[in-house]
Scaffold this motif. Structure first.
Motif, PDB file in Angstrom:
ATOM      1  N   UNK A   1       0.901  -1.019  -0.091  1.00  0.00           N
ATOM      2  CA  UNK A   1       0.033   0.242   0.060  1.00  0.00           C
ATOM      3  C   UNK A   1       0.846   1.290  -0.093  1.00  0.00           C
ATOM      4  N   UNK A   2       2.032   1.272   0.902  1.00  0.00           N
ATOM      5  CA  UNK A   2       3.027   2.352   1.042  1.00  0.00           C
ATOM      6  C   UNK A   2       3.442   2.454  -0.288  1.00  0.00           C
ATOM      7  N   UNK A   3       3.875   1.759  -1.245  1.00  0.00           N
ATOM      8  CA  UNK A   3       4.659   1.850  -2.601  1.00  0.00           C
ATOM      9  C   UNK A   3       3.512   2.291  -3.567  1.00  0.00           C
ATOM     10  N   UNK A   4       2.169   1.930  -3.697  1.00  0.00           N
ATOM     11  CA  UNK A   4       1.147   2.685  -4.436  1.00  0.00           C
ATOM     12  C   UNK A   4       0.921   4.105  -4.103  1.00  0.00           C
ATOM     13  N   UNK A   5       0.946   4.390  -2.614  1.00  0.00           N
ATOM     14  CA  UNK A   5       0.708   5.821  -2.233  1.00  0.00           C
ATOM     15  C   UNK A   5       1.838   6.503  -2.871  1.00  0.00           C
ATOM     16  N   UNK A   6       3.088   5.862  -2.656  1.00  0.00           N
ATOM     17  CA  UNK A   6       4.398   6.701  -3.360  1.00  0.00           C
ATOM     18  C   UNK A   6       4.328   7.171  -4.673  1.00  0.00           C
ATOM     19  N   UNK A   7       3.736   6.136  -5.495  1.00  0.00           N
ATOM     20  CA  UNK A   7       3.918   6.580  -7.086  1.00  0.00           C
ATOM     21  C   UNK A   7       2.616   7.420  -6.956  1.00  0.00           C
TER      22      UNK A   7
ATOM     23  N   UNK B   1      -2.481  -1.618  -8.917  1.00  0.00           N
ATOM     24  CA  UNK B   1      -1.498  -2.517  -9.294  1.00  0.00           C
ATOM     25  C   UNK B   1      -1.379  -3.555  -8.081  1.00  0.00           C
ATOM     26  N   UNK B   2      -0.885  -4.878  -8.549  1.00  0.00           N
ATOM     27  CA  UNK B   2      -0.495  -5.951  -7.435  1.00  0.00           C
ATOM     28  C   UNK B   2       0.810  -6.232  -7.438  1.00  0.00           C
ATOM     29  N   UNK B   3       1.578  -5.653  -8.489  1.00  0.00           N
ATOM     30  CA  UNK B   3       2.994  -6.140  -8.437  1.00  0.00           C
ATOM     31  C   UNK B   3       3.832  -4.760  -8.768  1.00  0.00           C
ATOM     32  N   UNK B   4       5.097  -4.621  -8.259  1.00  0.00           N
ATOM     33  CA  UNK B   4       6.041  -3.707  -8.484  1.00  0.00           C
ATOM     34  C   UNK B   4       6.580  -3.141  -9.771  1.00  0.00           C
ATOM     35  N   UNK B   5       6.371  -4.194 -10.533  1.00  0.00           N
ATOM     36  CA  UNK B   5       6.767  -3.780 -12.046  1.00  0.00           C
ATOM     37  C   UNK B   5       5.719  -3.087 -12.689  1.00  0.00           C
ATOM     38  N   UNK B   6       4.519  -3.246 -12.324  1.00  0.00           N
ATOM     39  CA  UNK B   6       3.401  -2.416 -12.855  1.00  0.00           C
ATOM     40  C   UNK B   6       3.694  -1.154 -12.314  1.00  0.00           C
TER      41      UNK B   6
END
Length: 241
Positions: A25-31, A59-64
């Motif tokens: 969730x944090x990575x999605x918010x960062x993006x 997104x479910x994966x970091x490459x997305x």
């Protein structure tokens, strides 16, 4: 009847999902935050931002997520794996002091209430050129000491009952190390500064036409200094701490 050749599998379909890194969730918010800043800077149109933000949230994966940032200068998604995050936590009234040589991962998460916080990066070994400092602090004055030439921003920092005291040297371009201070802080100032040098060294670094208020600010941590300037009575005056 001749046998029909086996149908080839799509390489993406044959790749197990476990081989791909899951997004947090944090990575999605960062993006989403980086996309918003790119739109404000004019690098994305509102429609492009809306489309990419929707993809980021789903997104479910970091490459997305990486694909959404590939054409945006300076936008990099840092891993949230434990090896890339250092959790610094102090109990009620405790303190966090890091100085001298220490290894700093891409993300520092700081949790402190009432106790002091000092993050001295002047002699630290930082794993990346961009460092994220996530604050969850209150009733204190967190201090981040940046190396000479480093830069910082507080674009994603939320403060209540306090302010930011930015005493760093501001430049148009990012320095060799850029520190992004973000998160939440309440009841106290967040201080950004460079290493404290000798008072005479600090005064010599000032422009010749610097006003007395600036000279007073750079010498306030040392002993009273005698400063000459056009605004001083009789050509000189005493500046207190």
């Amino acid at each position: 009847m001749a046998r029909r050749p086996a149908q080839e599998q799509h390489p993406r379909e044959s790749e197990p999902e476990q081989a791909r890194e899951r997004a947090s969730d944090g990575e999605r918010e960062d993006v989403a935050g980086m996309l918003a800043r790119a739109m404000v800077a004019g690098r994305l149109t509102p429609v492009e931002y809306s489309d990419r933000a929707a993809i980021a949230q789903a997104a479910r994966y970091r490459d997305q997520l990486d694909g959404l940032l590939s054409d945006l200068p300076g936008a990099v998604l840092h891993s949230s794996h434990a090896s890339d995050v250092l959790e610094l936590e102090a109990g009620l009234g405790g303190s966090i002091h890091r100085r001298g040589y220490w290894k700093v991962p891409p993300t520092l998460r700081v949790h402190s209430w009432v106790g002091g916080v000092l993050l001295d990066l002047s002699e630290a070994e930082c794993a990346t050129a961009v460092l994220a400092v996530d604050l969850a602090t209150g009733m204190c004055s967190p201090t981040v000491v940046l190396p000479e030439g480093a830069t910082a921003d507080v674009d994603d920092l939320r403060i209540s009952a306090g302010s930011v005291r930015d005493e760093t040297v501001h430049r148009r371009e990012r320095g060799t190390l850029h520190v992004s201070v973000r998160g939440r802080h309440s009841f106290g100032d967040v201080i950004l500064r460079h290493p404290v040098r000798g008072r005479w060294e600090r005064l010599r670094a000032l422009p010749h036409d610097a006003p007395r208020t600036v000279a007073r600010r750079v010498t306030r941590r040392g002993r009273p200094a005698r400063v000459e300037g056009p605004g001083a009575a009789g050509g000189s005056g005493n500046v207190g701490t």
